[in-house]
Design an enzyme around this catalytic site. Structure first.
Site, PDB file in Angstrom:
ATOM      1  N   ASN A 157       0.846  -1.187   0.000  1.00  0.00           N
ATOM      2  CA  ASN A 157       0.000   0.000   0.000  1.00  0.00           C
ATOM      3  C   ASN A 157       0.892   1.252   0.000  1.00  0.00           C
ATOM      4  OD1 ASN A 157      -1.548   2.218   0.825  1.00  0.00           O
ATOM      5  ND2 ASN A 157      -3.013   0.906   1.914  1.00  0.00           N
ATOM      6  N   LYS A 202       0.443   3.942   2.680  1.00  0.00           N
ATOM      7  CA  LYS A 202       1.034   3.638   3.989  1.00  0.00           C
ATOM      8  C   LYS A 202       2.541   3.836   3.970  1.00  0.00           C
ATOM      9  CE  LYS A 202      -2.016  -0.037   5.464  1.00  0.00           C
ATOM     10  NZ  LYS A 202      -1.923  -1.446   5.878  1.00  0.00           N
ATOM     11  N   ASP A 215      -1.653  -4.147  10.918  1.00  0.00           N
ATOM     12  CA  ASP A 215      -3.025  -4.476  10.579  1.00  0.00           C
ATOM     13  C   ASP A 215      -3.901  -3.449  11.295  1.00  0.00           C
ATOM     14  OD1 ASP A 215      -4.542  -6.401   8.984  1.00  0.00           O
ATOM     15  OD2 ASP A 215      -5.582  -6.817  10.858  1.00  0.00           O
ATOM     16  N   THR A 216      -4.889  -2.957  10.578  1.00  0.00           N
ATOM     17  CA  THR A 216      -5.721  -1.885  11.116  1.00  0.00           C
ATOM     18  C   THR A 216      -7.186  -2.235  10.967  1.00  0.00           C
ATOM     19  OG1 THR A 216      -4.092  -0.195  10.549  1.00  0.00           O
ATOM     20  CG2 THR A 216      -6.342   0.566  10.826  1.00  0.00           C
ATOM     21  N   PHE A 224      -7.377   7.821   2.430  1.00  0.00           N
ATOM     22  CA  PHE A 224      -7.870   6.590   1.804  1.00  0.00           C
ATOM     23  C   PHE A 224      -8.832   5.902   2.779  1.00  0.00           C
ATOM     24  CE2 PHE A 224      -5.412   3.338   4.161  1.00  0.00           C
ATOM     25  CZ  PHE A 224      -4.500   4.146   4.802  1.00  0.00           C
ATOM     26  N   GLY A 225      -9.379   4.798   2.319  1.00  0.00           N
ATOM     27  CA  GLY A 225     -10.234   3.977   3.185  1.00  0.00           C
ATOM     28  C   GLY A 225     -11.390   4.759   3.785  1.00  0.00           C
ATOM     29  N   TYR A 226     -11.524   4.655   5.099  1.00  0.00           N
ATOM     30  CA  TYR A 226     -12.643   5.280   5.803  1.00  0.00           C
ATOM     31  C   TYR A 226     -12.385   6.749   6.162  1.00  0.00           C
ATOM     32  CZ  TYR A 226     -14.345   0.468   6.419  1.00  0.00           C
ATOM     33  OH  TYR A 226     -14.797  -0.815   6.197  1.00  0.00           O
ATOM     34  N   ASP A 227     -11.284   7.311   5.671  1.00  0.00           N
ATOM     35  CA  ASP A 227     -10.931   8.692   6.033  1.00  0.00           C
ATOM     36  C   ASP A 227     -12.059   9.713   5.827  1.00  0.00           C
ATOM     37  OD1 ASP A 227      -8.454   8.068   6.997  1.00  0.00           O
ATOM     38  OD2 ASP A 227      -7.344   8.727   5.223  1.00  0.00           O
TER      39      ASP A 227
HETATM   40  P1  IMP Z   1      -5.243  -2.550   6.692  1.00  0.00           P
HETATM   41  O1  IMP Z   1      -5.176  -3.593   7.734  1.00  0.00           O
HETATM   42  O2  IMP Z   1      -4.276  -1.430   6.956  1.00  0.00           O
HETATM   43  O3  IMP Z   1      -5.125  -3.095   5.309  1.00  0.00           O
HETATM   44  O4  IMP Z   1      -6.629  -1.810   6.782  1.00  0.00           O
HETATM   45  C1  IMP Z   1      -7.856  -2.490   6.807  1.00  0.00           C
HETATM   46  C2  IMP Z   1      -8.942  -1.563   6.345  1.00  0.00           C
HETATM   47  O5  IMP Z   1      -8.979  -0.374   7.131  1.00  0.00           O
HETATM   48  C3  IMP Z   1      -8.839  -1.079   4.894  1.00  0.00           C
HETATM   49  O6  IMP Z   1     -10.118  -1.038   4.340  1.00  0.00           O
HETATM   50  C4  IMP Z   1      -8.298   0.282   4.964  1.00  0.00           C
HETATM   51  O7  IMP Z   1      -8.746   1.080   3.925  1.00  0.00           O
HETATM   52  C5  IMP Z   1      -8.840   0.758   6.286  1.00  0.00           C
HETATM   53  N1  IMP Z   1      -7.850   1.668   6.851  1.00  0.00           N
HETATM   54  C6  IMP Z   1      -6.627   1.355   7.343  1.00  0.00           C
HETATM   55  N2  IMP Z   1      -5.988   2.456   7.750  1.00  0.00           N
HETATM   56  C7  IMP Z   1      -6.824   3.488   7.494  1.00  0.00           C
HETATM   57  C8  IMP Z   1      -6.716   4.903   7.680  1.00  0.00           C
HETATM   58  O8  IMP Z   1      -5.703   5.443   8.141  1.00  0.00           O
HETATM   59  N3  IMP Z   1      -7.773   5.624   7.301  1.00  0.00           N
HETATM   60  C9  IMP Z   1      -8.895   5.093   6.764  1.00  0.00           C
HETATM   61  N4  IMP Z   1      -9.039   3.788   6.560  1.00  0.00           N
HETATM   62  C10 IMP Z   1      -8.010   2.995   6.924  1.00  0.00           C
END
Ligand code: IMP
Length: 190
Positions: A9, A12, A68-69, A148-151
């Site tokens: 990513n 990131k 992991d997020t 990105f993502g849920y921002d």
């Molecule tokens: P990952 O484990 O970092 O791949 O994140 C899992 C999910 O959470 C993905 O859908 C990402 O888009 C979302 N995500 C992770 N970090 C962020 C962030 O900083 N802002 C918004 N969405 C996030």
């Protein structure tokens, strides 16, 4: 020191690059010739991070960290959590995920949520974890184009704008990943 960040990513890598001290050379999965899908089949955020870091260490031999997020929403009993990426389906589409979450919270009073990042570090055959949490609330519609993502639908406590309306520096200084990365960096410096 060379250290692999087990991700492809680019958002990131950009975020973390800004926080890592210069003497630590950050390598991506591509840099080490890893083009396979790194398994993340566990059912907690922490276990997924550990699994990814251990996999790279075992198969490629590099010191490595993986993150992991998940976004944990109070009114949804912590969902989507570890399933945040594929909340709206295997297409892993951020727009779909945001729409599904807004729909799930329609008419809900409690919009409290938190992002949680766990970083697992494999360093010279020792394992360490670092956890960063950012609390906030889910907005009622999308705001902003950055990130990105849920921002676009996450407004951190103490701020009147979403992550997607913020400069990256500000997001890094108050955000979940920034906090976890700072713990990692402090550890690496100590
Ligand atoms: P990952 O484990 O970092 O791949 O994140 C899992 C999910 O959470 C993905 O859908 C990402 O888009 C979302 N995500 C992770 N970090 C962020 C962030 O900083 N802002 C918004 N969405 C996030």
């Amino acid at each position: 020191m060379q250290l692999v960040f087990a991700t492809n990513n680019l958002n990131k890598i950009k975020e973390v690059q800004a926080l890592i001290p210069e003497h630590i050379k950050l390598l991506s999965l591509k840099d080490i010739g890893c083009f396979e899908d790194v398994p993340e089949t566990q059912n907690t955020i922490e276990a997924n991070a550990k699994q990814k870091a251990a996999y790279i260490k075992k198969h490629y031999g590099y010191n490595c960290f993986a993150d992991d997020t998940g976004l944990e929403v109070e009114a949804l009993q912590g969902k989507p959590g570890v399933y945040s990426a594929r909340y709206a389906g295997e297409q892993r589409n951020a727009e779909d995920n945001n729409n599904k979450l807004l729909e799930a919270l329609k008419n809900k009073q409690n919009r409290q949520a938190q992002f949680k990042t766990v970083i697992a570090l494999e360093l010279d055959n020792q394992q360490h974890t670092f956890t960063g949490i950012c609390k906030g609330e889910i907005t009622t519609s999308k705001y902003g184009e950055k990130g990105f993502g849920y921002d676009p639908i996450f407004k951190p406590h103490g701020h009147d704008i979403t992550f997607a309306e913020m400069e990256l520096n500000l997001k890094n200084s108050i955000g979940h990943r920034g906090k976890a990365i700072n713990l990692l960096v402090n550890f690496l410096n100590s």
